[in-house]
Write a protein that holds these residues in place. Structure first.
Motif, PDB file in Angstrom:
ATOM      1  N   TRP A   1       0.845  -1.197   0.000  1.00  0.00           N
ATOM      2  CA  TRP A   1       0.000   0.000   0.000  1.00  0.00           C
ATOM      3  C   TRP A   1       0.878   1.244   0.000  1.00  0.00           C
ATOM      4  CZ3 TRP A   1       0.016   3.495   4.169  1.00  0.00           C
ATOM      5  CH2 TRP A   1       0.689   3.060   5.313  1.00  0.00           C
TER       6      TRP A   1
ATOM      7  N   SER B   1      -7.057   4.476  -0.516  1.00  0.00           N
ATOM      8  CA  SER B   1      -7.877   3.284  -0.679  1.00  0.00           C
ATOM      9  C   SER B   1      -7.203   2.146   0.070  1.00  0.00           C
ATOM     10  CB  SER B   1      -8.068   2.929  -2.165  1.00  0.00           C
ATOM     11  OG  SER B   1      -6.823   2.706  -2.779  1.00  0.00           O
TER      12      SER B   1
ATOM     13  N   PRO C   1      -5.472  -1.535   0.878  1.00  0.00           N
ATOM     14  CA  PRO C   1      -4.532  -2.420   0.163  1.00  0.00           C
ATOM     15  C   PRO C   1      -5.269  -3.503  -0.603  1.00  0.00           C
ATOM     16  CG  PRO C   1      -3.796  -2.040   2.419  1.00  0.00           C
ATOM     17  CD  PRO C   1      -5.176  -1.453   2.319  1.00  0.00           C
TER      18      PRO C   1
ATOM     19  N   VAL D   1      -2.178   7.119  -1.726  1.00  0.00           N
ATOM     20  CA  VAL D   1      -3.399   6.651  -2.386  1.00  0.00           C
ATOM     21  C   VAL D   1      -4.429   6.351  -1.302  1.00  0.00           C
ATOM     22  CG1 VAL D   1      -4.419   4.911  -3.891  1.00  0.00           C
ATOM     23  CG2 VAL D   1      -2.075   5.692  -4.302  1.00  0.00           C
TER      24      VAL D   1
ATOM     25  N   SER E   1      -6.645   0.804  -7.389  1.00  0.00           N
ATOM     26  CA  SER E   1      -5.744   1.955  -7.398  1.00  0.00           C
ATOM     27  C   SER E   1      -4.450   1.663  -6.650  1.00  0.00           C
ATOM     28  CB  SER E   1      -6.448   3.172  -6.795  1.00  0.00           C
ATOM     29  OG  SER E   1      -6.955   2.868  -5.503  1.00  0.00           O
ATOM     30  N   GLN E   2      -4.526   0.919  -5.544  1.00  0.00           N
ATOM     31  CA  GLN E   2      -3.316   0.589  -4.793  1.00  0.00           C
ATOM     32  C   GLN E   2      -2.413  -0.353  -5.590  1.00  0.00           C
ATOM     33  OE1 GLN E   2      -1.899   1.655  -2.177  1.00  0.00           O
ATOM     34  NE2 GLN E   2      -3.376   2.504  -0.749  1.00  0.00           N
TER      35      GLN E   2
ATOM     36  N   ASP F   1       1.024   5.291   0.763  1.00  0.00           N
ATOM     37  CA  ASP F   1       0.331   6.221   1.657  1.00  0.00           C
ATOM     38  C   ASP F   1      -0.238   7.432   0.941  1.00  0.00           C
ATOM     39  OD1 ASP F   1       2.666   7.563   1.077  1.00  0.00           O
ATOM     40  OD2 ASP F   1       3.570   7.240   3.049  1.00  0.00           O
TER      41      ASP F   1
END
Length: 455
Positions: free
Chosen positions: A178, A184, A186, A182, A190-191, A180
């Motif tokens: 993940w 959303s 994990p 973004v 998008s991640q 930080d």
């Protein structure tokens, strides 16, 4: 509204200026400075605007470059799938079902690469470092100079890789990472996209080879956005059935080698052991000739592989007959059944059809059509083909048989394993090896009449 800023550049040397002048300060030429028209139309906030970048260095097609250097892992099957070894600054994506052996294979690969002299870092986002060490001890790899870490924060991982400067980094898995920046969870689209982009960019900038592990969906595709497969240089799928000890590592995309290449492994108590002769392994459990059993001489990537097709045809107790396929395309099976009925007059209505590729192998080659048709007819007529016969060829909708590529390699592999006869289409470059009989067919009707005495 702010006025667009005008820029000027020299037509001789390309130097940029904020205002016009008669003489270029960069090259000294006179009357070469002109106002830039801009490289993109539209407002600066929505387009590239008038600001120019640096010019690219262009080469022609005749420019010769040496092939990229490769690092050998010592695992021949893995090196084969990678195209000859690991290429520096490459990004590799490995996908497979949960528990299929992805982490085991990559830990073995990391240990082998580390023993060959590559500085290797293994980052696990799913397991603690202690669990990875326990697996390494079970596999007999505890003495390998591999550095471990358990982390999911992408910023911390990239910072560590920047400081350590390894030659190979393995990220297990991309769905647990993940970023930080973004907003959303994990594993979200998008991640996964952001993590894959950052890791791939890092690999290209710093010359580090990065291997990413990806989960797969129920359909067998790597989970997450499809763009992840476009970002990386190589996409590998780890295939196999849990009930079988065979595992297939298949290359579906490779910018540095042939695609559709396969590596065959066998799951043992001490990890994954490479199989140098997969044909012998896939046919090792084949017994006496049985109805519905046909050996197909196929080509996977650049290597010939012999596998066994098994078919079962039985009266259906249901109003709609079942069509069950394992290891082959169900749509292509429906096409073969339709051609047999329309061109040869052999109906399968009211009959359940089951087709299986022995050993957990997945076959995608069209040249398997004739072997499938032979297995179906053998099961339907309860007549076994000779045990020393291999079959290959593509069937068209008209019932004609089309020749397959690399016929000579198929026949050589079959002869190596003790097969003495082959059935193939006419028209190909079919040259039978010494001591091997080649029986060529022009169409499916002739094949049915000669082999099964009908037509």
């Amino acid at each position: 509204m702010a006025k667009p800023v005008k820029t000027f550049s020299c037509t001789a040397c390309g130097a940029s200026f904020n205002k016009w002048s008669g003489r270029c300060d960069g090259c000294g030429e006179w009357n070469t400075i002109q106002e830039d028209a801009g490289i993109s139309a539209g407002p600066p906030s929505k387009s590239l605007g008038a600001k120019r970048g640096s010019t690219m260095v262009l080469t022609d097609l005749s420019t010769e470059e040496s092939p990229p250097p490769r690092s050998q892992s010592g695992i021949e099957e893995l090196d084969r799938v990678l195209g000859g070894g690991l290429v520096p600054a490459s990004a590799i994506l490995v996908g497979g079902d949960p528990g299929i052996g992805k982490s085991t294979l990559l830990l073995q690969a990391a240990a082998h690469f580390a023993k060959q002299g590559l500085k290797t870092i293994y980052v696990s986002g799913e397991e603690a470092s202690a669990q990875v060490r326990m697996r390494a001890q079970r596999l007999g790899l505890a003495d390998a100079p591999v550095q471990l870490a358990s982390e999911t924060n992408l910023r911390d991982i990239l910072t560590t890789l920047e400081a350590e400067r390894p030659q190979l980094a393995i990220i297990d898995s991309i769905q647990t990472m993940w970023a930080d920046n973004v907003e959303s969870a994990p594993g979200s689209v998008s991640q996964v996209r952001a993590a894959a982009h950052e890791l791939t960019s890092f690999a290209k900038r710093r010359g580090v080879s990065v291997i990413l592990v990806g989960h797969v969906t129920k359909e067998g595709q790597i989970a997450g956005p499809r763009v992840v497969e476009h970002m990386v240089d190589t996409v590998l799928y780890f295939e196999g059935e849990r009930g079988h000890q065979f595992r297939i590592l298949r290359s579906v995309k490779n910018r540095f080698g042939p695609a559709d290449e396969i590596g065959v492994f066998e799951m043992t108590g001490s990890g994954l052991a490479e199989v140098t002769n997969p044909s012998a392994l896939f046919l090792s459990e084949r017994g006496e000739p049985a109805a519905g059993s046909v050996v197909f001489a196929g080509i996977e990537g650049t290597r010939p592989v012999l596998v066994e097709f098994q078919a079962l045809v039985a009266p259906s107790p249901h109003s709609q007959a079942r069509r069950t396929v394992v290891g082959w395309d169900g749509g292509r099976l429906a096409m073969i059944l339709a051609v047999l009925e329309a061109r040869c007059g052999i109906p399968f209505a009211g009959l359940d059809v089951y087709l299986n590729v022995a050993g957990g192998m997945k076959v995608t080659e069209p040249a398997a059509d004739l072997a499938v048709a032979a297995a179906l007819l053998s099961a339907r007529e309860d007549a076994a083909l000779p045990a020393e016969t291999v079959v290959f060829g593509e069937i068209s909708l008209s019932g004609a048989l089309r020749p397959a590529t690399q016929t000579e390699n198929r026949l050589k592999e079959a002869q190596k394993l003790g097969f003495t006869s082959a059935i193939a289409p006419q028209g190909g470059k079919a040259i039978a090896a010494d001591g091997m009989t080649l029986n060529t067919m022009g169409d499916l009707t002739g094949f049915v009449g000669e082999i099964f005495g009908a037509g």
